[in-house]
Design a protein around this motif. Structure first.
Motif, short mmCIF file in Angstrom:
data_model
loop_
_atom_site.label_atom_id
_atom_site.label_comp_id
_atom_site.label_asym_id
_atom_site.label_seq_id
_atom_site.Cartn_x
_atom_site.Cartn_y
_atom_site.Cartn_z
N HIS A 10 0.81 -1.21 0.00
CA HIS A 10 0.00 0.00 0.00
C HIS A 10 0.84 1.26 0.00
O HIS A 10 1.88 1.33 0.64
CB HIS A 10 -0.85 -0.06 1.28
CG HIS A 10 -1.74 1.09 1.55
ND1 HIS A 10 -2.74 1.49 0.71
CD2 HIS A 10 -1.78 1.94 2.62
CE1 HIS A 10 -3.37 2.53 1.25
NE2 HIS A 10 -2.80 2.82 2.40
N PRO A 12 -0.25 5.00 0.98
CA PRO A 12 -1.36 5.80 1.47
C PRO A 12 -1.58 7.10 0.70
O PRO A 12 -2.66 7.68 0.77
CB PRO A 12 -1.01 6.08 2.93
CG PRO A 12 0.40 5.69 3.11
CD PRO A 12 0.79 4.80 1.98
N CYS A 14 -1.79 7.23 -2.51
CA CYS A 14 -2.42 6.83 -3.77
C CYS A 14 -3.91 6.58 -3.56
O CYS A 14 -4.29 5.75 -2.73
CB CYS A 14 -1.74 5.57 -4.29
SG CYS A 14 -2.58 4.81 -5.70
N GLY A 15 -4.74 7.26 -4.33
CA GLY A 15 -6.19 7.09 -4.22
C GLY A 15 -6.64 5.67 -4.51
O GLY A 15 -7.50 5.13 -3.81
N SER A 17 -4.95 2.94 -4.14
CA SER A 17 -4.51 2.11 -3.02
C SER A 17 -5.45 2.30 -1.82
O SER A 17 -5.87 1.33 -1.18
CB SER A 17 -3.07 2.46 -2.65
OG SER A 17 -2.49 1.47 -1.85
N ARG A 18 -5.80 3.54 -1.52
CA ARG A 18 -6.73 3.81 -0.42
C ARG A 18 -8.10 3.19 -0.69
O ARG A 18 -8.72 2.61 0.19
CB ARG A 18 -6.88 5.32 -0.19
CG ARG A 18 -5.65 5.97 0.42
CD ARG A 18 -5.92 7.40 0.87
NE ARG A 18 -6.55 8.24 -0.13
CZ ARG A 18 -5.91 8.99 -1.03
NH1 ARG A 18 -4.58 9.00 -1.04
NH2 ARG A 18 -6.57 9.73 -1.90
N ASN A 19 -8.56 3.28 -1.95
CA ASN A 19 -9.86 2.70 -2.30
C ASN A 19 -9.85 1.18 -2.18
O ASN A 19 -10.84 0.58 -1.75
CB ASN A 19 -10.25 3.10 -3.72
CG ASN A 19 -10.60 4.56 -3.85
OD1 ASN A 19 -10.90 5.23 -2.86
ND2 ASN A 19 -10.54 5.08 -5.07
N LEU A 21 -7.92 -0.62 -0.15
CA LEU A 21 -7.92 -0.91 1.28
C LEU A 21 -9.32 -0.73 1.87
O LEU A 21 -9.79 -1.59 2.63
CB LEU A 21 -6.91 -0.02 2.00
CG LEU A 21 -6.77 -0.22 3.51
CD1 LEU A 21 -6.42 -1.66 3.86
CD2 LEU A 21 -5.72 0.74 4.06
N ALA A 22 -10.01 0.33 1.48
CA ALA A 22 -11.37 0.57 1.97
C ALA A 22 -12.31 -0.54 1.51
O ALA A 22 -13.16 -1.01 2.28
CB ALA A 22 -11.87 1.93 1.48
N GLU A 35 3.42 -0.79 3.93
CA GLU A 35 3.73 0.46 3.24
C GLU A 35 5.11 0.30 2.60
O GLU A 35 6.14 0.62 3.19
CB GLU A 35 3.67 1.63 4.21
CG GLU A 35 2.26 1.94 4.66
CD GLU A 35 2.14 3.22 5.46
OE1 GLU A 35 2.94 4.16 5.22
OE2 GLU A 35 1.25 3.27 6.33
#
Length: 118
Positions: A10, A12, A14-15, A17-19, A21-22, A35
Motif C-alpha cells: 500500500h 497511502p 495513492c487514491g 490504493s486507499r480505495n 484498502l477501503a 507500506e
C-alpha cells in the motif's frame, strides 16, 4: 479471510490504493498493510509476487510520476532482471496496490480487481 490471509502493498498517498484498502475493509477483511515505500522491496519478494500473479516485472512497472523513462525502464527491451533491480533501489517504481491472498496476487487497478482475490 483473516488479517494473515490478505496482504496489501500500500501507498497511502495513492487514491487507488486507499480505495482498495477501503474495499477490503468493507468486505470485513482487515489485511496486513505493508507500506512498501517505507519497508522497500527485496529481489526475492518481487520475483515471488510477480510469479504468483502470473505476470512479469513490466506488468508492475509504474511509469507515471516516476523516473522510469529517464532511467530507460520504459524501453520494451529492458530485461525483467534490470526492472527488478531498479524497483529494489527505488520502490516507487512498483505500481500499486498489490494484493496477495491465498488465491493469488494482483495489481488492483482499478480497486475492484481485488474482488477476484477474495
Amino acid at each position: 479471510m483473516s488479517r494473515t490471509d490478505v496482504v496489501i502493498y500500500h501507498n497511502p498517498a495513492c487514491g487507488t490504493s486507499r480505495n482498495t484498502l477501503a474495499l477490503l475493509r468493507e468486505k470485513g477483511i482487515e489485511p496486513q498493510v505493508v507500506e512498501y515505500l517505507k519497508t522497500g522491496w527485496t529481489k526475492a519478494q518481487l520475483e515471488g509476487l510477480f510469479q504468483r500473479s502470473g505476470g512479469v516485472a513490466r506488468d508492475f512497472l509504474r511509469e507515471r510520476g516516476t523516473r522510469a523513462a529517464e532511467l530507460g525502464l520504459s524501453d520494451p527491451a529492458t530485461s525483467d532482471e534490470a526492472l527488478i533491480a531498479a524497483m529494489v533501489l527505488d520502490p516507487i517504481l512498483v505500481n500499486r496496490p498489490i494484493v496477495e491472498t491465498e488465491k493469488g496476487v494482483a495489481l488492483c487497478r482499478p480497486a475492484e480487481q481485488v474482488l477476484g482475490l477474495l
